[in-house]
Enzyme design. Sequence first.
Site, mmCIF file in Angstrom:
data_model
loop_
_atom_site.group_PDB
_atom_site.id
_atom_site.type_symbol
_atom_site.label_atom_id
_atom_site.label_comp_id
_atom_site.label_asym_id
_atom_site.label_seq_id
_atom_site.Cartn_x
_atom_site.Cartn_y
_atom_site.Cartn_z
ATOM 1 N N LYS A 35 31.525 53.133 60.543
ATOM 2 C CA LYS A 35 32.269 54.013 59.655
ATOM 3 C C LYS A 35 33.763 53.870 59.934
ATOM 4 C CE LYS A 35 32.780 58.410 60.761
ATOM 5 N NZ LYS A 35 33.567 59.086 61.792
ATOM 6 N N HIS B 31 27.995 62.300 59.897
ATOM 7 C CA HIS B 31 27.211 62.854 61.003
ATOM 8 C C HIS B 31 26.459 64.142 60.616
ATOM 9 C CE1 HIS B 31 29.338 59.850 63.129
ATOM 10 N NE2 HIS B 31 30.386 60.555 63.493
ATOM 11 N N LYS C 106 37.866 70.395 65.223
ATOM 12 C CA LYS C 106 38.463 69.952 66.481
ATOM 13 C C LYS C 106 39.274 71.083 67.091
ATOM 14 C CE LYS C 106 38.575 65.082 65.266
ATOM 15 N NZ LYS C 106 37.457 64.619 66.093
#
Length: 478
Positions: free
Chosen positions: A143, A235, A326
């Site tokens: 990816k 994912h 994140k």
Amino acid sequence: IPVDAFDLVIFGGTGDLARRKILPGLFRRFLAGQMPAEARIIGVARSELDDEGYRTEARAAILEFAGEEATDRESLDAFLGTLRYLVVDARGEGGWPELAALMRADVVRAFYLSVSPALFGDIAGRLHQHGIADKASRIVVEKPFGRDLASARALNASLAEHFDEGQIYRIDHYLGKETVQNLMAVRFGNVLFEPLWNSHYVDHVQITVAETVGVGGRGEYYDRSGAMRDMVQNHLMQLLCLIAMEPPSQFDADAVRDEKLKVIRALQPVDYHQIVRGQYDAGQGTPSYRQDVENPRTHTESFVALKTHIANWRWAGVPFYLRTGKRLKGRVSEIAVVFKDLGHSIFEGDEKRHRNILSIRLQPNEGIDLQVTIKEPGPGGMRLIDVPLDMTFADALGPERNDVSDAYERLIMDVIRGNQTLFMRGDEVEAAWAWTDPIIDGWQARNDVPKHYDTGSPGPEDALMLMHRDGRRWREIR
Ligand code: BG6
């Protein structure tokens, strides 16, 4: 069990992925006796190096990233002996005849394209033009596989000019994680869960992939992508598929991938009000997202939380909540299947809502945890409490059997074995973009501005509200 002898060519052989994951991973497989002595790894890049120079770089990378095993210097030397290096110009003529001359007949040929997707078509073409790849060769791509449906289609088409689908291995490293595979073992290897795995018993499903790290040195790539493209489209989507898919008739590549594809195609479009984007602020001594990517006005998201539904019989009416971000409070990847309340409680005075929750922890502390309701010990009467039936794999299996191999090394071994089960098929990738594109287009059309969140928090307030509005709450990020 060793795999067959192979020549593995790594395009981008001096790059970050090769240094951090591919070479250390192969070294661990070498130590485990899985990489046969006749195997050969050929690093290919633009840097002017020779075999010895490449080995020196590889040694440094392995010592830095392979963990304790790398201290076995004798094995490391033996492993480095399997490495070769060639300067090859992906877009020009340089180096291709040399590469052709180096490849051996009668071994598996695999080409790992750890390079910009813009080069996939060129490299695939040259491999054929120079007779380096044939019908039995395998090509591995990383990816990002496109940035929307149109570009993914173009990439698929450029690979398809030279390789059949059965030769193309699209890596989503989440599929190589031990616990992700275990998810299938738990679902389809036990009689307990499958009868409950539907809208009659499941209230909702939560998938969380929370990270504490920021965007690191990848600011330029990340700012063009954002969490939706970087994490959700691949994912989280893969995790959703594995948790929601129908049982495949057998555990083989197309049977599994057919079922995953049906899930993606049944995913409902996400309403603008059911999705929250976020961007982290400076805090805890670390810079803000905008500082990290050196773009003071960027509106790219480093966090996404959303609610979606799967329009089929099994899951009608069951919300699936996904979140990833994140610089959050903790590093947790977890899938939680939250079962419905009991219809009726026989225990007088017990008004608390008791719920069975099956949570599958991908990292850290890989394991499975089932929340069950029991009697609180003691003479205080029938008071109920919820406790975890916790199985951490490391505890349950003991250190020797708790395999710590990395996702990449398993996936590379699968490439050599010719097993595509844990790789994404072209139609899956396209279907995932077809679902993601309208979300991203919607943000653009509305000039959507992400909500800010504190470093070390669980994400923006609005993400909590997404659940609260439905009378539910996110599992804690510890
Ligand atoms: C990568 C993303 O695919 O996955 C990164 O590009 C992310 O942004 C990483 O940090 C997470 O992987 P893992 O294995 O650390 O959970």
